[in-house]
Design a protein around this motif. Structure first.
Motif, mmCIF file in Angstrom:
data_model
loop_
_atom_site.group_PDB
_atom_site.id
_atom_site.type_symbol
_atom_site.label_atom_id
_atom_site.label_comp_id
_atom_site.label_asym_id
_atom_site.label_seq_id
_atom_site.Cartn_x
_atom_site.Cartn_y
_atom_site.Cartn_z
ATOM 1 N N GLY A 1 0.805 -1.226 0.000
ATOM 2 C CA GLY A 1 0.000 0.000 0.000
ATOM 3 C C GLY A 1 0.828 1.261 0.000
ATOM 4 O O GLY A 1 0.283 2.360 0.076
ATOM 5 N N SER A 2 2.152 1.131 -0.122
ATOM 6 C CA SER A 2 3.009 2.318 -0.088
ATOM 7 C C SER A 2 3.079 2.998 -1.456
ATOM 8 O O SER A 2 2.929 2.362 -2.501
ATOM 9 N N LEU A 3 3.331 4.290 -1.425
ATOM 10 C CA LEU A 3 3.499 5.058 -2.660
ATOM 11 C C LEU A 3 4.653 4.495 -3.482
ATOM 12 O O LEU A 3 4.580 4.394 -4.712
ATOM 13 N N GLU A 4 5.729 4.092 -2.803
ATOM 14 C CA GLU A 4 6.917 3.573 -3.497
ATOM 15 C C GLU A 4 6.604 2.280 -4.244
ATOM 16 O O GLU A 4 7.090 2.066 -5.360
ATOM 17 N N PHE A 5 5.809 1.414 -3.626
ATOM 18 C CA PHE A 5 5.456 0.147 -4.288
ATOM 19 C C PHE A 5 4.625 0.404 -5.535
ATOM 20 O O PHE A 5 4.877 -0.165 -6.599
ATOM 21 N N VAL A 6 3.619 1.272 -5.423
ATOM 22 C CA VAL A 6 2.760 1.558 -6.567
ATOM 23 C C VAL A 6 3.566 2.223 -7.685
ATOM 24 O O VAL A 6 3.402 1.899 -8.868
ATOM 25 N N ALA A 7 4.486 3.114 -7.310
ATOM 26 C CA ALA A 7 5.339 3.762 -8.319
ATOM 27 C C ALA A 7 6.216 2.724 -9.023
ATOM 28 O O ALA A 7 6.366 2.755 -10.253
ATOM 29 N N ALA A 8 6.789 1.791 -8.259
ATOM 30 C CA ALA A 8 7.642 0.749 -8.848
ATOM 31 C C ALA A 8 6.842 -0.148 -9.781
ATOM 32 O O ALA A 8 7.317 -0.525 -10.860
ATOM 33 N N ALA A 9 5.612 -0.482 -9.396
ATOM 34 C CA ALA A 9 4.759 -1.305 -10.254
ATOM 35 C C ALA A 9 4.447 -0.574 -11.560
ATOM 36 O O ALA A 9 4.487 -1.171 -12.641
ATOM 37 N N SER A 10 4.164 0.710 -11.481
ATOM 38 C CA SER A 10 3.843 1.464 -12.698
ATOM 39 C C SER A 10 5.047 1.538 -13.633
ATOM 40 O O SER A 10 4.895 1.456 -14.853
ATOM 41 N N ARG A 11 6.256 1.654 -13.079
ATOM 42 C CA ARG A 11 7.464 1.704 -13.922
ATOM 43 C C ARG A 11 7.731 0.376 -14.615
ATOM 44 O O ARG A 11 8.291 0.335 -15.701
ATOM 45 N N ALA A 12 7.343 -0.720 -13.969
ATOM 46 C CA ALA A 12 7.616 -2.045 -14.528
ATOM 47 C C ALA A 12 6.636 -2.445 -15.628
ATOM 48 O O ALA A 12 6.828 -3.443 -16.303
ATOM 49 N N LEU A 13 5.574 -1.646 -15.819
ATOM 50 C CA LEU A 13 4.537 -1.975 -16.797
ATOM 51 C C LEU A 13 4.767 -1.275 -18.132
ATOM 52 O O LEU A 13 5.278 -0.151 -18.184
ATOM 53 N N SER A 14 4.347 -1.936 -19.193
ATOM 54 C CA SER A 14 4.378 -1.342 -20.529
ATOM 55 C C SER A 14 3.548 -0.071 -20.538
ATOM 56 O O SER A 14 2.390 -0.068 -20.126
ATOM 57 N N ALA A 15 4.136 1.033 -21.021
ATOM 58 C CA ALA A 15 3.420 2.309 -21.041
ATOM 59 C C ALA A 15 2.232 2.269 -21.993
ATOM 60 O O ALA A 15 1.232 2.956 -21.793
ATOM 61 N N GLU A 16 2.330 1.460 -23.037
ATOM 62 C CA GLU A 16 1.282 1.436 -24.055
ATOM 63 C C GLU A 16 0.036 0.688 -23.600
ATOM 64 O O GLU A 16 -1.082 1.151 -23.789
ATOM 65 N N HIS A 17 0.218 -0.482 -22.985
ATOM 66 C CA HIS A 17 -0.963 -1.270 -22.619
ATOM 67 C C HIS A 17 -0.801 -1.978 -21.278
ATOM 68 O O HIS A 17 -1.454 -2.963 -21.015
ATOM 69 N N GLY A 18 0.052 -1.450 -20.417
ATOM 70 C CA GLY A 18 0.262 -2.073 -19.113
ATOM 71 C C GLY A 18 -0.964 -2.011 -18.230
ATOM 72 O O GLY A 18 -1.717 -1.030 -18.229
ATOM 73 N N MET A 19 -1.168 -3.086 -17.462
ATOM 74 C CA MET A 19 -2.328 -3.164 -16.577
ATOM 75 C C MET A 19 -1.918 -3.777 -15.245
ATOM 76 O O MET A 19 -1.208 -4.780 -15.209
ATOM 77 N N LEU A 20 -2.345 -3.151 -14.164
ATOM 78 C CA LEU A 20 -2.147 -3.669 -12.814
ATOM 79 C C LEU A 20 -3.480 -4.208 -12.333
ATOM 80 O O LEU A 20 -4.488 -3.501 -12.342
ATOM 81 N N LEU A 21 -3.497 -5.490 -11.939
ATOM 82 C CA LEU A 21 -4.719 -6.111 -11.421
ATOM 83 C C LEU A 21 -4.481 -6.490 -9.965
ATOM 84 O O LEU A 21 -3.457 -7.102 -9.640
ATOM 85 N N VAL A 22 -5.418 -6.113 -9.104
ATOM 86 C CA VAL A 22 -5.271 -6.352 -7.669
ATOM 87 C C VAL A 22 -6.479 -7.114 -7.157
ATOM 88 O O VAL A 22 -7.620 -6.652 -7.283
#
Length: 199
Positions: free
Chosen positions: A117-138
């Motif tokens: 739930g940390s800002l750092e974790f969410v930021a790291a997840a967003s960086r690891a995803l494809s900018a074009e079609h990346g999706m985070l599912l929780v």
């Protein structure tokens, strides 16, 4: 696809067997869970020990049977937060990150690791995803404070959030699970069929 939380390996098996050409990295910090998934659920995938200090993975052969298409999945003995924040992953490594990591406390309450739930974790997840079609599912429970914090922080990094409720059945905690899907790009409205095509 990065799957955070290995469990019995069922999600990895479903993805590998139903989506030919998939490549799935499974993060599971508990080696006893990995062993149980191999013994009782037939998960067969190479297991790697994460060396986050050097950003490398060390292969440790463990099995002599095959239940998944060759090369589809690998299991990394690592915590999801540590792996995303401290490893030297190239940016935009994954098309999807699926967070399905839970534990229970002494009272039987379900919880998601607080660091997720940390800002750092969410930021790291967003960086690891494809900018074009990346999706985070929780996969989350409504009363989980970690998932609530993740939702708040996700608004800073993701363009759209979709929420899907289950069929009314409940998990072991007696709570109904919800799937939140976050996209980096402004996509047209998605429904279950569209998400399935992108899986």
């Amino acid at each position: 696809v990065l799957l955070v939380g290995g469990g019995g390996g069922i999600t990895a098996s479903v993805m590998c067997n139903n989506f030919p050409g998939s490549s799935v990295d499974v993060l599971e910090p508990d080696e006893s869970v990995i062993e149980a998934s191999r013994r009782w659920f037939g998960l067969d995938a190479p297991v790697y020990m994460g060396d986050m200090a050097r950003g490398s993975l060390r292969y440790t052969p463990r099995s002599n049977h095959t239940s998944l298409p060759a090369g589809c999945a690998r299991v990394v003995v690592a915590d999801g937060d540590t792996f995303l924040r401290e490893s030297s992953l190239p940016q935009q490594s994954y098309d999807a990150i699926i967070i399905d990591a839970f534990g229970t406390d002494a009272k039987g309450q379900v919880w998601t690791p607080p660091s997720f739930g940390s800002l750092e974790f969410v930021a790291a997840a967003s960086r690891a995803l494809s900018a074009e079609h990346g999706m985070l599912l929780v996969n989350n429970y409504p009363d989980d404070p970690t998932c609530a914090a993740l939702r708040r922080h996700a608004a800073s990094f993701f363009s759209v959030r979709y929420s899907f409720r289950g069929d009314g059945s409940t998990g072991a905690s007696g709570q109904q699970e919800t799937i939140d899907a976050y996209t980096l790009s402004q996509s047209p409205a998605l429904n279950g069929e569209a998400l399935s095509r992108r899986a």
